[in-house]
Enzyme design. Structure first.
Site: not given
Ligand code: GLP
Length: 629
Positions: A159-161, A163, A178
């Site tokens: 869950n990347e920034p 999300s 990432t």
């Protein structure tokens, strides 16, 4: 110490352990108890699992409990957080394979109870597969305990920034940072899958309890943000603050940026050790943008340091003390200044010509952190040995190997060049994700050796002093799965015995425990331990450097070696020789992404800080801390 002041800063319960091993022992014991309680009640325990280097020590401990303590996993159901997409289950970097190799193959969990999102489904079927994953979790009765790591971007799972708090299991695009972090595992950024399937933040928040693990200095900033910052989309781990039963389990290095450690005077009444007062006063000077010698009592009082100034003040005396302490760390003579009074110098004057051993976990660590210092040691005529603990072959992209092999084949006019030709064949046959053969790794190691030599030459170091140790833990391992063994330690022990150094430069003391630097340091520590008691060991100074992009803070530094503008140029050139470590794709934005740019910027930054303290103004500074085991 969950006192009121602490709660003013920390928005989630935090447990800090001296190291990862001690931390995971507690968490594993907790898992074991929960599994056994459920067993006794004839019920299942649903465990959420994570990948990455962080949970590896936890899995090791669970395997140990299974083997030595009879802990059975027969009533356990697992759900993994995420998986790259697309990726085959057998791909060496797939989380399916990771989980088998790190845990499932060694415990008695029935296969049908294991769930890992699939990277193998067709693009059109992903949505349905994600829904089915959610349904499977619900059918199992929900997750009892979810283990989490944290990415540098603050992501949990993938869950990347950005999300949302309520996101569910879905397909996501990976962030640049990432992908960069995963680039090493995948032998190049371009091999990293662009997508991933991940449980959503909402899915994770549904678990009955959450335990986020983090180790090593590289996680310290993001941990501070997640623990002390406002919950926000740009840092998904911060959402965990809203969970009724979530906690962070940290080692000291990853907790080092928390206010309780960085500024303990703000959360209670600390023991004002010399180091702590140095830290507080250095920070005061920087935050007020006032040189040390201009700080007055009022500055202390208005900034939470009344106790310090009352106990140890007035400001004038404190200022001078810290000024002198910092001043005394600065030396242009990292090997000691012959015939000088060394009472207040970091290194001893005698012997004038020292035996110096520089340990570099991989080629380039040495020059990144201390090319300037190396140049000085060489210029001052010390007897230097630079030992590369590992070959670094895993860090060489295929393209680099191809480039070098083609050059050799052409230069030898197609006649001999047996190895190079074989390398080209192997590269043709090898899929981008396949592991390198022994020969290819050997060839890549040559590339790094060559680069290391070129770099040291720039520093004026005599090339006959180089040792390539090719330690077995690296040669026989892969990222995240390195295991230090007897052969590694005895190799280093031999080197130490032979060189009997007066000074050792080493790194990795507070690195992520599964990283090459940390393993390299572990090998050194064990080897030195065996030699304790020998006269030269008692007389040996170990200087720690940092090559991971995070310099020692001023209050920690015990030796500061200035670089002139010319020396800094040499340093940049030395790092630049590590051609295989430059980005493979030119980056055209403003960011300084190349290793030499970052290292130079960091050393300049340190010099600026010293200047702001009111110390002398240098072009750049390299920092070291003495290791006292
Ligand atoms: C990946 C995983 C995360 C993990 C993160 C940190 O992005 N999807 O679940 O927490 O990496 O990895 P490491 O533990 O190796 O630092």
């Amino acid at each position: 110490m969950q006192n009121g002041e602490l709660q003013a800063f920390e928005r989630i319960p935090v447990e800090i352990y001296p190291d990862a091993t001690k931390a995971v022992a507690t968490v594993a014991a907790e898992i074991a108890t929960a599994i056994r309680e459920r067993q006794a009640a004839g019920r299942d325990f649903v465990l959420g699992l994570a990948t990455g280097s962080t949970p590896v020590p936890l899995y090791k401990e669970l395997i140990r409990l299974h083997r030595e303590d009879g802990l059975s996993f027969s009533n356990v159901i697992t759900f993994n957080l995420d998986e790259y997409f697309p990726i085959g289950h057998e791909h060496p970097e797939s989380y399916h394979r990771f989980m088998k190799e790190q845990l499932f193959d060694y415990i008695d969990i029935p296969e049908e109870r294991i769930h890992v999102p699939s990277g193998e489904v067709g693009r059109d079927d992903v949505f349905a597969a994600c829904q089915a994953y959610e349904e499977a979790i619900a059918a199992a009765g929900g997750i009892d305990m979810q283990i989490l790591g944290i990415g540098r971007t603050g992501h949990i799972g993938f869950n990347e920034p950005g999300s949302g708090m309520r996101s569910r299991t879905r397909l996501v695009t990976l962030d640049r940072l990432t992908k960069l972090d995963a680039a090493r595992d995948f032998l190049g950024e371009h091999n990293v899958p662009r997508y991933a399937v991940t449980m959503g933040v909402g899915t994770i928040m549904d678990a009955r309890s959450l335990v986020l693990l983090a180790w090593g200095r590289s996680k310290a900033e993001v941990i501070k943000q997640a623990v002390e910052g406002e919950p926000r989309d740009s840092l998904p781990a911060s959402f965990l603050q809203a969970h009724p039963s979530a906690r962070f389990v940290l080692d000291e290095a990853s907790a080092s940026e928390l206010t309780r450690n960085r500024q303990p005077w703000r959360v209670g009444f600390p023991d004002w050790t010399p180091e702590l007062s140095r830290k507080a006063i250095a920070e005061l000077s920087l935050s007020l943008d006032k040189p040390l010698l201009k700080l007055v009592d009022k500055d202390y009082q208005e900034n939470g340091l009344s106790e310090l100034v009352t106990e140890q003040g007035p400001a004038y005396g404190l200022n001078i003390r810290i000024f002198n302490e910092l001043q005394h760390t600065i030396t242009g003579w990292p090997g000691g200044k012959p015939d000088a009074d060394d009472t207040y110098r970091p290194e001893r004057a005698q012997p004038a010509r020292k035996r110096v051993l520089v340990l570099s976990p991989e080629p380039q660590d040495d020059v990144l952190a201390m090319a300037g210092t190396l140049s000085r040691l060489a210029a001052h005529g010390h007897d230097i040995t630079v030992a590369y603990q590992t070959s670094g072959s895993l860090g060489v992209p295929d393209e680099e190997a191809r480039w070098a092999a083609e050059l050799i084949v052409e230069a030898s006019r197609g006649e001999e060049a047996v190895l190079a030709k074989r390398v080209l064949l192997e590269l043709d046959e090898k899929g981008a994700f396949d592991q390198d053969t022994k020969q290819l790794r050997e060839f890549k190691a040559y590339i790094r050796r060559n680069e290391a030599r070129a770099a040291l030459q720039r520093c004026g170091v005599d090339l006959s002093c180089i040792r390539f140790l090719d330690l077995p833990f690296y040669e026989n391992g892969r990222y995240r799965q390195f295991q230090v063994g007897e052969a590694d330690v005895s190799e280093l022990e031999k080197l130490l015995r032979r060189s009997m150094p007066h000074q050792v430069y080493a790194t990795g003391s507070d690195a992520d425990p599964s990283s090459v630097s940390a393993k390299g340091f572990e090998v050194f520590r064990c080897a030195l331990e065996r030699l304790r008691g020998e006269a030269w060991v008692e007389d040996c100074y170990v200087w720690l450097y940092r090559s991971d992009g995070r310099e020692w803070a001023a209050h920690q530094t015990e030796m500061s070696v200035p670089c002139s503008p010319d020396e800094l140029k040499i340093k940049a050139q030395a790092i630049y020789q590590h051609r295989s470590q430059r980005s493979q794709v030119p980056v055209l934005d403003e960011e300084q992404t190349e290793a030499w740019e970052q290292a130079i910027a960091r050393n300049r930054q340190t010099a600026t800080t010293y200047d702001r303290f009111g110390l002398a103004e240098y072009e750049a500074i390299e920092c070291f801390v003495r290791w006292r085991p």
